[in-house]
Design a protein around this motif. Sequence first.
Motif, PDB file in Angstrom:
ATOM      1  N   PHE A 139      -6.858   0.210  15.496  1.00  0.00           N
ATOM      2  CA  PHE A 139      -5.602  -0.682  14.865  1.00  0.00           C
ATOM      3  C   PHE A 139      -6.134  -1.270  13.274  1.00  0.00           C
ATOM      4  N   THR A 140      -7.333  -1.640  13.298  1.00  0.00           N
ATOM      5  CA  THR A 140      -7.721  -2.375  12.018  1.00  0.00           C
ATOM      6  C   THR A 140      -8.774  -1.437  11.194  1.00  0.00           C
ATOM      7  N   GLY A 141      -9.230  -2.290   9.999  1.00  0.00           N
ATOM      8  CA  GLY A 141     -10.255  -1.628   9.353  1.00  0.00           C
ATOM      9  C   GLY A 141      -9.729  -1.842   7.906  1.00  0.00           C
ATOM     10  N   GLU A 142     -11.051  -1.471   6.999  1.00  0.00           N
ATOM     11  CA  GLU A 142     -10.805  -1.755   5.358  1.00  0.00           C
ATOM     12  C   GLU A 142     -10.093  -0.516   4.935  1.00  0.00           C
ATOM     13  N   VAL A 143      -9.271  -0.734   4.099  1.00  0.00           N
ATOM     14  CA  VAL A 143      -8.440   0.189   3.135  1.00  0.00           C
ATOM     15  C   VAL A 143      -9.196  -0.041   1.805  1.00  0.00           C
ATOM     16  N   ARG A 144      -9.790   0.991   1.208  1.00  0.00           N
ATOM     17  CA  ARG A 144     -10.656   0.888  -0.169  1.00  0.00           C
ATOM     18  C   ARG A 144      -9.935   1.861  -1.245  1.00  0.00           C
ATOM     19  N   LEU A 145      -9.808   1.307  -2.338  1.00  0.00           N
ATOM     20  CA  LEU A 145      -9.359   1.829  -3.439  1.00  0.00           C
ATOM     21  C   LEU A 145     -10.545   2.148  -4.629  1.00  0.00           C
ATOM     22  N   ARG A 146     -10.188   3.359  -5.314  1.00  0.00           N
ATOM     23  CA  ARG A 146     -11.376   3.437  -6.253  1.00  0.00           C
ATOM     24  C   ARG A 146     -10.401   4.175  -7.621  1.00  0.00           C
ATOM     25  N   ARG A 147     -10.484   3.998  -8.492  1.00  0.00           N
ATOM     26  CA  ARG A 147      -9.695   4.696  -9.856  1.00  0.00           C
ATOM     27  C   ARG A 147     -10.731   5.457 -10.564  1.00  0.00           C
ATOM     28  N   PRO A 148     -10.053   6.302 -11.449  1.00  0.00           N
ATOM     29  CA  PRO A 148     -10.737   7.227 -12.291  1.00  0.00           C
ATOM     30  C   PRO A 148     -11.759   6.301 -13.208  1.00  0.00           C
ATOM     31  N   GLY A 149     -12.896   6.530 -13.322  1.00  0.00           N
ATOM     32  CA  GLY A 149     -13.829   5.825 -14.150  1.00  0.00           C
ATOM     33  C   GLY A 149     -14.478   4.544 -13.613  1.00  0.00           C
ATOM     34  N   GLN A 150     -13.908   4.119 -12.325  1.00  0.00           N
ATOM     35  CA  GLN A 150     -14.713   2.911 -11.626  1.00  0.00           C
ATOM     36  C   GLN A 150     -16.186   3.593 -11.291  1.00  0.00           C
ATOM     37  N   ASP A 151     -17.100   2.537 -10.884  1.00  0.00           N
ATOM     38  CA  ASP A 151     -18.205   2.928 -10.358  1.00  0.00           C
ATOM     39  C   ASP A 151     -18.397   2.472  -8.891  1.00  0.00           C
ATOM     40  N   ALA A 152     -17.157   1.832  -8.365  1.00  0.00           N
ATOM     41  CA  ALA A 152     -17.680   1.231  -6.934  1.00  0.00           C
ATOM     42  C   ALA A 152     -16.124   1.097  -6.266  1.00  0.00           C
ATOM     43  N   TRP A 153     -15.894   1.080  -5.038  1.00  0.00           N
ATOM     44  CA  TRP A 153     -14.584   0.842  -4.205  1.00  0.00           C
ATOM     45  C   TRP A 153     -14.094  -0.599  -4.169  1.00  0.00           C
ATOM     46  N   SER A 154     -13.019  -0.993  -4.090  1.00  0.00           N
ATOM     47  CA  SER A 154     -12.584  -2.209  -3.822  1.00  0.00           C
ATOM     48  C   SER A 154     -11.861  -2.144  -2.589  1.00  0.00           C
ATOM     49  N   THR A 155     -11.991  -3.313  -1.931  1.00  0.00           N
ATOM     50  CA  THR A 155     -11.204  -3.434  -0.613  1.00  0.00           C
ATOM     51  C   THR A 155      -9.818  -4.056  -1.011  1.00  0.00           C
ATOM     52  N   LEU A 156      -8.758  -3.399  -0.431  1.00  0.00           N
ATOM     53  CA  LEU A 156      -7.140  -3.838  -0.802  1.00  0.00           C
ATOM     54  C   LEU A 156      -7.111  -4.870   0.337  1.00  0.00           C
ATOM     55  N   PRO A 157      -6.463  -6.085   0.084  1.00  0.00           N
ATOM     56  CA  PRO A 157      -6.190  -6.916   0.971  1.00  0.00           C
ATOM     57  C   PRO A 157      -5.130  -6.517   1.918  1.00  0.00           C
ATOM     58  N   THR A 158      -5.140  -6.890   3.339  1.00  0.00           N
ATOM     59  CA  THR A 158      -4.273  -6.585   4.272  1.00  0.00           C
ATOM     60  C   THR A 158      -2.936  -7.014   3.948  1.00  0.00           C
ATOM     61  N   SER A 159      -2.029  -6.125   3.980  1.00  0.00           N
ATOM     62  CA  SER A 159      -0.748  -6.515   3.503  1.00  0.00           C
ATOM     63  C   SER A 159       0.485  -5.836   4.561  1.00  0.00           C
ATOM     64  N   ALA A 160       0.262  -5.079   5.423  1.00  0.00           N
ATOM     65  CA  ALA A 160       1.151  -4.725   6.598  1.00  0.00           C
ATOM     66  C   ALA A 160       0.683  -4.454   7.666  1.00  0.00           C
ATOM     67  N   GLY A 161       1.499  -4.115   8.784  1.00  0.00           N
ATOM     68  CA  GLY A 161       0.908  -3.997  10.100  1.00  0.00           C
ATOM     69  C   GLY A 161       1.030  -4.834  11.429  1.00  0.00           C
ATOM     70  N   TYR A 162       0.552  -4.520  12.489  1.00  0.00           N
ATOM     71  CA  TYR A 162       0.486  -5.581  13.384  1.00  0.00           C
ATOM     72  C   TYR A 162      -0.896  -5.884  13.434  1.00  0.00           C
ATOM     73  N   GLU A 163      -1.357  -7.053  13.134  1.00  0.00           N
ATOM     74  CA  GLU A 163      -2.825  -7.562  13.320  1.00  0.00           C
ATOM     75  C   GLU A 163      -3.271  -7.553  14.606  1.00  0.00           C
ATOM     76  N   ASN A 164      -4.543  -7.018  14.589  1.00  0.00           N
ATOM     77  CA  ASN A 164      -5.157  -6.840  15.861  1.00  0.00           C
ATOM     78  C   ASN A 164      -4.408  -6.248  17.048  1.00  0.00           C
ATOM     79  N   GLY A 165      -3.838  -5.097  16.413  1.00  0.00           N
ATOM     80  CA  GLY A 165      -2.687  -4.556  17.462  1.00  0.00           C
ATOM     81  C   GLY A 165      -3.608  -3.843  18.485  1.00  0.00           C
ATOM     82  N   SER A 166      -2.924  -3.763  19.614  1.00  0.00           N
ATOM     83  CA  SER A 166      -3.640  -2.941  20.745  1.00  0.00           C
ATOM     84  C   SER A 166      -2.745  -1.747  21.368  1.00  0.00           C
ATOM     85  N   ARG A 167      -3.161  -1.002  22.308  1.00  0.00           N
ATOM     86  CA  ARG A 167      -2.269  -0.083  22.716  1.00  0.00           C
ATOM     87  C   ARG A 167      -1.166  -0.437  23.443  1.00  0.00           C
ATOM     88  N   GLY A 168       0.122   0.131  23.361  1.00  0.00           N
ATOM     89  CA  GLY A 168       1.249  -0.474  23.995  1.00  0.00           C
ATOM     90  C   GLY A 168       2.168  -1.245  22.899  1.00  0.00           C
TER      91      GLY A 168
END
Length: 362
Positions: free
Chosen positions: A272-301
Motif C-alpha cells: 500500500f505504501t512506498g516511494e514514488v520517484r521522478l527523473r527528468r531528461p538531463g537530471q543525474d538523480a531521482w527525486s522522491t515525490l511527496p505523498t499526495s494521495a491514497g489511504y495512508e498505511n492501508g491494509s487489505r479490506g
Amino acid sequence: MGQPHGIGIVGLGVISAQYLETLGAHPGVRIAATADLDTARAAAVAERFDGCRALTVDELVADPSVQTVLNLTIPAAHAEVALAALRHGKNVFGEKPLAPAMAEAREIVSAATPSAWAGCAPDTVLGTGIQTARAAVDAGVIGRPVSAVATWVSAGHEAWHPNPDFYYREGGGPLLDMGPYYLTSLFHLLGPVKRVSGASSRPRAVRRIASGPRAGEEIPVEVDTHVTGVLEHVDGAISTVTFSFDAAATQAAPIEVHGETGTLSLPDPNMFTGEVRLRRPGQDAWSTLPTSAGYENGSRGIGLLDLVAGNARSDGSIALHVLEIMTALLESARTGKRLELTTTAERPPLVPLTSEREWRMQ
C-alpha cells in the motif's frame, strides 16, 4: 453512526488474517459470520468477534445479518460463492482474480445491481504508492504518458507456500496471481486497454514443494509460468509487462511510467505504501515525490470499506477488464494473434490523501 455493516467471510486461509485485522476493529463494520471447509477454523475465528457465528456457506449467504460477503476462497470457487451471494441480494467483495474464466466473471458482473454490488481485489492500488503516482500523472508532472513497464518475477510460490497446488492450476500462474496488482495499477495510471499481444512458456512440467508437511512432494504444472506481453491503452500509451515463476530475481522497478517530460518509478503494487520517484531528461538523480494521495498505511479490506462508503474504486467492472487483459494475453500467446478486447471500465476517481486514523474510524 448507524448499525455496523455486517460482513460474512467465506474462506479463512492465509490471506484472511490481513482482512480480519482491518475489518475486525473498524467501527463501521462487524464480522457477523464465517464459513470454511475446515469448520473448526471457521469456529475459531468466529469466537474472536462478538455475535459472530460459524455457518455453512449456504447459511452465510442467506443470513440476514450479513450484508456483504467477503469471498476469500481459492480462485476455482470465486464465481460459485459470488453468484450465490448476489442471488441472495448480498454485496460481494472477492479476492483476485474475479473468476478463473471470462464467462464466469461476466456472469458475476451481470448479476450485480446497485443494491447488491460486486467488488474485487486488489485494493493495494488505493494506497499512497499507486495513488501518489496517479496524482502525478493526472497533474501532468511527466507530460503526456507514452509508455509503461511492469515486471514481477520469482522462482515460484512452492518455495514458501505449504499448499501451492492452486498456483499451478487454471486460475493460477504468475499472470493471474500477481498480474492483477500490476495491471490494475496500470489501469488506474493510464486507463483501459484496447488491444494486447502476448507470449508465454512452461519450462517445467512439475514443481517440488519446499516447506511444510508436504515438503518434497511434486505437483503438476497445468498453466504457463512465464508470460510477457504488450498492452495498447485506449489513450495511446503502450505498456510492456512480464510475470514469471521462472526467474531468481530482478533489479527492475516494479512499474515505471514514461512521459514526454519525465519518468516515474513506482513501488511494489502488492503493497500500500512506498516511494514514488521522478527523473527528468538531463537530471543525474531521482527525486522522491511527496505523498499526495491514497489511504495512508492501508491494509487489505480497504477496498471493501471504500465500496461500503459508496465509492466504486474496486468495482467488479475493473476486475472484469483486468481479467480480460490477462486471459487475452494468454490466448494471444497460444494463437500468435494480436487481440482486441471486448470490455472496458471507467477509470475511478483519485483517492484523496486520507490518514490512517481517519479511514480506520470513518
